[in-house]
Design a protein around this motif. Structure first.
Motif, PDB file in Angstrom:
ATOM      1  N   LYS A  72      76.181  14.839  47.942  1.00 60.23           N
ATOM      2  CA  LYS A  72      75.147  14.163  47.250  1.00 60.23           C
ATOM      3  C   LYS A  72      76.229  13.601  46.121  1.00 60.23           C
ATOM      4  O   LYS A  72      77.507  13.766  45.377  1.00 60.23           O
ATOM      5  CB  LYS A  72      74.475  15.652  46.382  1.00 60.23           C
ATOM      6  CG  LYS A  72      73.550  15.730  47.858  1.00 60.23           C
ATOM      7  CD  LYS A  72      72.900  14.961  48.527  1.00 60.23           C
ATOM      8  CE  LYS A  72      71.771  15.729  49.876  1.00 60.23           C
ATOM      9  NZ  LYS A  72      72.733  16.494  50.623  1.00 60.23           N
ATOM     10  N   PRO A  73      75.149  12.422  45.257  1.00 60.19           N
ATOM     11  CA  PRO A  73      75.878  11.786  44.174  1.00 60.19           C
ATOM     12  C   PRO A  73      75.486  12.440  42.621  1.00 60.19           C
ATOM     13  O   PRO A  73      75.011  13.983  42.797  1.00 60.19           O
ATOM     14  CB  PRO A  73      74.738  11.102  43.813  1.00 60.19           C
ATOM     15  CG  PRO A  73      73.975  10.575  45.004  1.00 60.19           C
ATOM     16  CD  PRO A  73      74.042  11.669  46.026  1.00 60.19           C
ATOM     17  N   PRO A  74      76.386  12.646  41.881  1.00 56.94           N
ATOM     18  CA  PRO A  74      76.763  13.069  40.464  1.00 56.94           C
ATOM     19  C   PRO A  74      75.271  13.760  39.790  1.00 56.94           C
ATOM     20  O   PRO A  74      75.409  14.682  38.574  1.00 56.94           O
ATOM     21  CB  PRO A  74      77.831  12.945  39.996  1.00 56.94           C
ATOM     22  CG  PRO A  74      77.413  11.121  39.836  1.00 56.94           C
ATOM     23  CD  PRO A  74      76.322  11.234  41.103  1.00 56.94           C
ATOM     24  N   LEU A  75      74.061  13.103  39.853  1.00 65.07           N
ATOM     25  CA  LEU A  75      73.344  13.337  38.366  1.00 65.07           C
ATOM     26  C   LEU A  75      72.969  15.435  37.896  1.00 65.07           C
ATOM     27  O   LEU A  75      72.678  15.001  37.238  1.00 65.07           O
ATOM     28  CB  LEU A  75      72.083  12.377  39.125  1.00 65.07           C
ATOM     29  CG  LEU A  75      70.621  12.741  37.451  1.00 65.07           C
ATOM     30  CD1 LEU A  75      71.763  11.529  36.205  1.00 65.07           C
ATOM     31  CD2 LEU A  75      68.907  11.723  37.972  1.00 65.07           C
ATOM     32  N   PHE A  76      72.693  15.912  40.013  1.00 61.99           N
ATOM     33  CA  PHE A  76      72.422  17.067  39.250  1.00 61.99           C
ATOM     34  C   PHE A  76      73.318  17.633  38.147  1.00 61.99           C
ATOM     35  O   PHE A  76      73.003  18.586  36.871  1.00 61.99           O
ATOM     36  CB  PHE A  76      71.938  17.931  40.538  1.00 61.99           C
ATOM     37  CG  PHE A  76      71.941  19.034  40.595  1.00 61.99           C
ATOM     38  CD1 PHE A  76      70.455  19.064  40.632  1.00 61.99           C
ATOM     39  CD2 PHE A  76      72.438  19.842  40.461  1.00 61.99           C
ATOM     40  CE1 PHE A  76      69.880  20.841  40.304  1.00 61.99           C
ATOM     41  CE2 PHE A  76      72.222  21.238  40.549  1.00 61.99           C
ATOM     42  CZ  PHE A  76      71.077  22.205  40.400  1.00 61.99           C
ATOM     43  N   TYR A  77      74.871  17.318  39.331  1.00 66.03           N
ATOM     44  CA  TYR A  77      76.069  18.505  38.471  1.00 66.03           C
ATOM     45  C   TYR A  77      76.056  17.679  37.026  1.00 66.03           C
ATOM     46  O   TYR A  77      76.110  18.385  36.067  1.00 66.03           O
ATOM     47  CB  TYR A  77      77.051  17.855  39.124  1.00 66.03           C
ATOM     48  CG  TYR A  77      77.118  17.568  40.319  1.00 66.03           C
ATOM     49  CD1 TYR A  77      76.324  19.449  41.078  1.00 66.03           C
ATOM     50  CD2 TYR A  77      77.660  16.699  41.111  1.00 66.03           C
ATOM     51  CE1 TYR A  77      76.917  18.825  42.500  1.00 66.03           C
ATOM     52  CE2 TYR A  77      76.931  16.889  42.881  1.00 66.03           C
ATOM     53  CZ  TYR A  77      77.137  18.050  43.125  1.00 66.03           C
ATOM     54  OH  TYR A  77      76.139  18.288  44.500  1.00 66.03           O
ATOM     55  N   TRP A  78      75.531  16.630  36.268  1.00 65.35           N
ATOM     56  CA  TRP A  78      76.046  15.661  35.269  1.00 65.35           C
ATOM     57  C   TRP A  78      75.119  16.952  33.932  1.00 65.35           C
ATOM     58  O   TRP A  78      75.521  17.517  33.245  1.00 65.35           O
ATOM     59  CB  TRP A  78      75.550  14.463  34.716  1.00 65.35           C
ATOM     60  CG  TRP A  78      77.174  13.678  35.293  1.00 65.35           C
ATOM     61  CD1 TRP A  78      78.304  13.749  35.441  1.00 65.35           C
ATOM     62  CD2 TRP A  78      76.158  12.315  35.502  1.00 65.35           C
ATOM     63  NE1 TRP A  78      78.505  12.667  36.282  1.00 65.35           N
ATOM     64  CE2 TRP A  78      78.181  11.954  36.578  1.00 65.35           C
ATOM     65  CE3 TRP A  78      74.937  11.698  35.755  1.00 65.35           C
ATOM     66  CZ2 TRP A  78      78.233  10.876  36.714  1.00 65.35           C
ATOM     67  CZ3 TRP A  78      76.022  10.199  35.890  1.00 65.35           C
ATOM     68  CH2 TRP A  78      77.367   9.679  36.955  1.00 65.35           C
ATOM     69  N   ILE A  79      73.571  16.958  34.570  1.00 62.53           N
ATOM     70  CA  ILE A  79      72.710  17.053  33.575  1.00 62.53           C
ATOM     71  C   ILE A  79      72.614  19.121  33.934  1.00 62.53           C
ATOM     72  O   ILE A  79      72.990  19.587  32.669  1.00 62.53           O
ATOM     73  CB  ILE A  79      71.565  17.393  33.981  1.00 62.53           C
ATOM     74  CG1 ILE A  79      70.792  15.964  34.392  1.00 62.53           C
ATOM     75  CG2 ILE A  79      70.375  18.372  33.093  1.00 62.53           C
ATOM     76  CD1 ILE A  79      70.036  15.419  35.064  1.00 62.53           C
ATOM     77  N   GLY A  80      72.832  19.745  34.831  1.00 56.15           N
ATOM     78  CA  GLY A  80      74.046  20.875  35.234  1.00 56.15           C
ATOM     79  C   GLY A  80      74.505  21.347  33.997  1.00 56.15           C
ATOM     80  O   GLY A  80      74.299  22.114  33.371  1.00 56.15           O
ATOM     81  N   ALA A  81      75.660  20.588  34.535  1.00 57.61           N
ATOM     82  CA  ALA A  81      76.901  20.917  33.518  1.00 57.61           C
ATOM     83  C   ALA A  81      77.128  20.467  32.036  1.00 57.61           C
ATOM     84  O   ALA A  81      77.059  21.051  31.147  1.00 57.61           O
ATOM     85  CB  ALA A  81      78.063  20.135  34.084  1.00 57.61           C
ATOM     86  N   ALA A  82      75.915  19.921  31.376  1.00 47.47           N
ATOM     87  CA  ALA A  82      75.751  19.668  29.888  1.00 47.47           C
ATOM     88  C   ALA A  82      75.053  20.589  29.490  1.00 47.47           C
ATOM     89  O   ALA A  82      74.815  20.929  28.578  1.00 47.47           O
ATOM     90  CB  ALA A  82      74.855  18.709  29.293  1.00 47.47           C
ATOM     91  N   ALA A  83      73.530  21.087  30.526  1.00 44.01           N
ATOM     92  CA  ALA A  83      73.097  22.748  30.119  1.00 44.01           C
ATOM     93  C   ALA A  83      74.461  23.761  29.512  1.00 44.01           C
ATOM     94  O   ALA A  83      73.303  24.313  28.751  1.00 44.01           O
ATOM     95  CB  ALA A  83      71.823  22.781  31.859  1.00 44.01           C
ATOM     96  N   MET A  84      75.039  23.720  30.872  1.00 41.89           N
ATOM     97  CA  MET A  84      75.337  25.320  30.901  1.00 41.89           C
ATOM     98  C   MET A  84      76.369  24.968  29.245  1.00 41.89           C
ATOM     99  O   MET A  84      77.609  25.638  29.091  1.00 41.89           O
ATOM    100  CB  MET A  84      76.522  24.956  31.821  1.00 41.89           C
ATOM    101  CG  MET A  84      75.291  25.945  33.292  1.00 41.89           C
ATOM    102  SD  MET A  84      75.893  26.111  34.742  1.00 41.89           S
ATOM    103  CE  MET A  84      76.245  24.678  35.422  1.00 41.89           C
ATOM    104  N   ALA A  85      77.143  23.672  29.080  1.00 39.78           N
ATOM    105  CA  ALA A  85      78.070  23.244  28.057  1.00 39.78           C
ATOM    106  C   ALA A  85      77.085  23.696  26.633  1.00 39.78           C
ATOM    107  O   ALA A  85      78.428  24.019  25.777  1.00 39.78           O
ATOM    108  CB  ALA A  85      78.644  21.434  27.821  1.00 39.78           C
ATOM    109  N   VAL A  86      76.293  23.623  26.985  1.00 39.10           N
ATOM    110  CA  VAL A  86      75.136  23.922  25.536  1.00 39.10           C
ATOM    111  C   VAL A  86      74.881  25.266  25.326  1.00 39.10           C
ATOM    112  O   VAL A  86      75.373  26.703  24.370  1.00 39.10           O
ATOM    113  CB  VAL A  86      73.921  23.504  25.084  1.00 39.10           C
ATOM    114  CG1 VAL A  86      73.551  23.436  23.972  1.00 39.10           C
ATOM    115  CG2 VAL A  86      74.783  21.922  25.473  1.00 39.10           C
ATOM    116  N   ALA A  87      74.360  26.452  26.441  1.00 34.76           N
ATOM    117  CA  ALA A  87      73.655  27.886  26.857  1.00 34.76           C
ATOM    118  C   ALA A  87      75.039  28.405  27.817  1.00 34.76           C
ATOM    119  O   ALA A  87      73.762  29.698  27.526  1.00 34.76           O
ATOM    120  CB  ALA A  87      72.193  27.297  27.964  1.00 34.76           C
TER     121      ALA A  87
END
Length: 529
Positions: A72-87
């Motif tokens: 699959k493409p990366p949009l889910f991973y981008w959002i998830g990685a950004a969220a986990m980078a913060v939280a």
């Protein structure tokens, strides 16, 4: 016909504030997103890829256990990685992409109906959607289905809004630009269906309602420029970096999977009809209730909104009913139009003052079912990898390695807070020819794109001594009966155990002795024994 209202109608029912409503949507969908562990395999897989993207610093190439993963493409991973980078690596942050996808779908439905129908229908449709167990659980599940469903829903509604605005000589370009932007997001969320399905819905709506303007807007050049500028660079970059990308991502993952019968989860054409009926209760029961007696005269002609909702529902269900492989989450894009049609049935011919108590009861009952489903999953759907926790004071050091024996538990990197890929022992020659969907095939396919890295991470049993007989601690994860196939585990310390899987700590060999896995011969039993 619009149902009659009286002076006792609550103000929030007739004029809710969109900003506060959207904030309430997000809050409601987040309220239990933390309450249960990740489920296997989907949540562990996709969250693991997002976490690997965060730890590796490579935000371009999705990787499963360090190997390029192009299902699959990366949009889910981008959002998830950004969220986990913060939280940090916590469940609600891992599920934030799905929560956002559901929020986009619900907000778009409300704003569209508020403008082109009635505020009453807009609000009730949104309440139906948000308290439908199928939709609520989809928003609480960390995979790609709800994210792409939100993109598809917003694309359809923005596109239809642009068409209606142009017909009414209102500003339409911003709406159409938004439709192309969300179509680009859909492409980056799950591939071609993010563009194909909204196009099918809008073109079918155009044909039935004789809106030729849809065809002209479909070739609006500024819109295509937006779509290509947003979605194009990632696909071009992957093709340039990996020459086999197009064949694998487009041909195999889209067309071969759609037409093939060799994949898992095969069901008949009828599959999604009982799924939609059962998973949208208790709201779906309203579809069986006759229209109210207060309707002046039954409508004989569908409005443009009616046609849009029915066509949207039919296209989504029909499209995903064609392939033999079916998963429940595929039809999530059908829920917004179904919610609107249910809301129309609830309102049809009924006085609002007498209807409100019944609506409140149904909404509360449905919301309780949503929460009860999450609680049930938290109690009973606990994958082995989420239960295999290290004891207090135990942790994998930065210099340690983790090795999985004849299995790959997607959840382990998340719950053990691993920052580097694990090594996996299996029969990789057999895995390369396997046609079934499983962890072996996924990792074997990923290995094709980076053979050098795969040679380091994917081992067969003949390489175990070289991997373990060194002055380095190894944490081993495998089936709870793994000692039958690996007798040398008797030398390792058992650190965690469940009936299905277990974990061991192996200290290796301080001298690099290549025979460290050999067990001493059993002592012969004496006559006294």
């Amino acid at each position: 016909m619009t149902p009659r209202t009286t002076t006792t109608t609550p103000a929030w029912w007739t004029a809710p504030q969109p900003v506060w409503l959207i904030a309430g949507i997000v809050a409601w969908l987040l309220v239990t997103a933390w309450a249960r562990p990740l489920m296997a395999p989907d949540e562990g897989r996709y969250v693991g890829v997002a976490l690997g993207m965060l730890h590796s610093g490579d935000w371009l190439v999705p990787r499963l256990d360090g190997l390029p993963f192009f299902h699959k493409p990366p949009l889910f991973y981008w959002i998830g990685a950004a969220a986990m980078a913060v939280a940090g690596p916590v469940e609600w942050a891992a599920r934030l992409p799905s929560v956002l996808g559901a929020s986009v779908a619900a907000a778009a439905l409300y704003l569209f109906l508020r403008r082109w129908s009635t505020v009453r229908l807009a609000l009730l449709s949104t309440v139906v959607l948000l308290t439908t167990p199928f939709f609520f659980l989809g928003a609480q599940f960390a995979n790609l289905d709800m994210l792409v469903a939100g993109c598809i829903s917003a694309t359809v509604l923005l596109g239809a809004g642009a068409v209606l605005a142009r017909e009414h000589e209102e500003p339409w370009r911003a709406l159409l630009a938004g439709a192309y932007l969300l179509a680009a997001a859909g492409l980056l969320a799950k591939g071609l269906i993010g563009l194909l399905l909204p196009a099918l819905v809008l073109l079918a709506w155009c044909a039935v309602t004789r809106k030729a303007v849809v065809l002209r807007l479909a070739v609006w050049l500024p819109g295509w420029a937006i779509l290509l500028a947003v979605a194009g660079p990632w696909f071009v970059a992957m093709q340039m970096k990996f020459p086999e990308f197009f064949d694998y991502f487009v041909i195999t993952q889209h067309f071969r999977r759609f037409a093939s019968s060799g994949f898992n989860n095969e069901h008949g054409m009828w599959f999604y009809l009982p799924v939609l009926a059962a998973l949208t209760l208790p709201w779906f029961a309203w579809a069986l209730v006759p229209r109210g007696r207060d309707a002046a005269a039954p409508r004989t002609r569908f409005s443009d909104i009616d046609w849009l909702m029915w066509i949207w529902l039919a296209v989504i269900v029909g499209f995903f009913s064609l392939p033999r492989s079916k998963l429940v989450g595929y039809v999530l894009p059908a829920l917004p139009p179904l919610a609107c049609l249910i809301a129309q049935r609830v309102l049809a011919g009924r006085v609002l003052d007498t209807l409100l108590p019944k609506v409140r009861v149904t909404a509360v009952a449905s919301a309780l079912v949503c929460v009860a489903c999450v609680a049930g999953l938290a109690l009973y759907a606990r994958p082995p990898g989420t239960l295999l926790r290290l004891s207090e004071g135990q942790a994998v050091a930065a210099s340690d390695q983790v090795l999985m024996l004849d299995s790959y538990l997607y959840e382990i990197p998340f719950y053990w807070k691993l920052r580097t890929p694990v090594r996996i022992v299996d029969d990789w020659q057999a895995a390369a020819t396997d046609t079934r969907d499983n962890w072996r095939k996924e990792i074997s396919d990923a290995a094709r794109f980076d053979p050098a890295r795969a040679a380091e991470l994917l081992l067969d049993r003949t390489q175990l001594a070289a991997a373990l007989c060194m002055p380095r601690t190894t944490w081993l994860v495998g089936p709870s009966n793994a000692q039958l196939a690996h007798p040398w585990l008797a030398r390792a310390q058992l650190v965690a155990f469940t009936p299905a899987v277990a974990a061991w700590r192996f200290t290796g060999s301080a001298t690099g002795d290549a025979q460290c896995l050999d067990l001493p011969p059993a002592t012969p039993a004496s006559a006294n024994d």
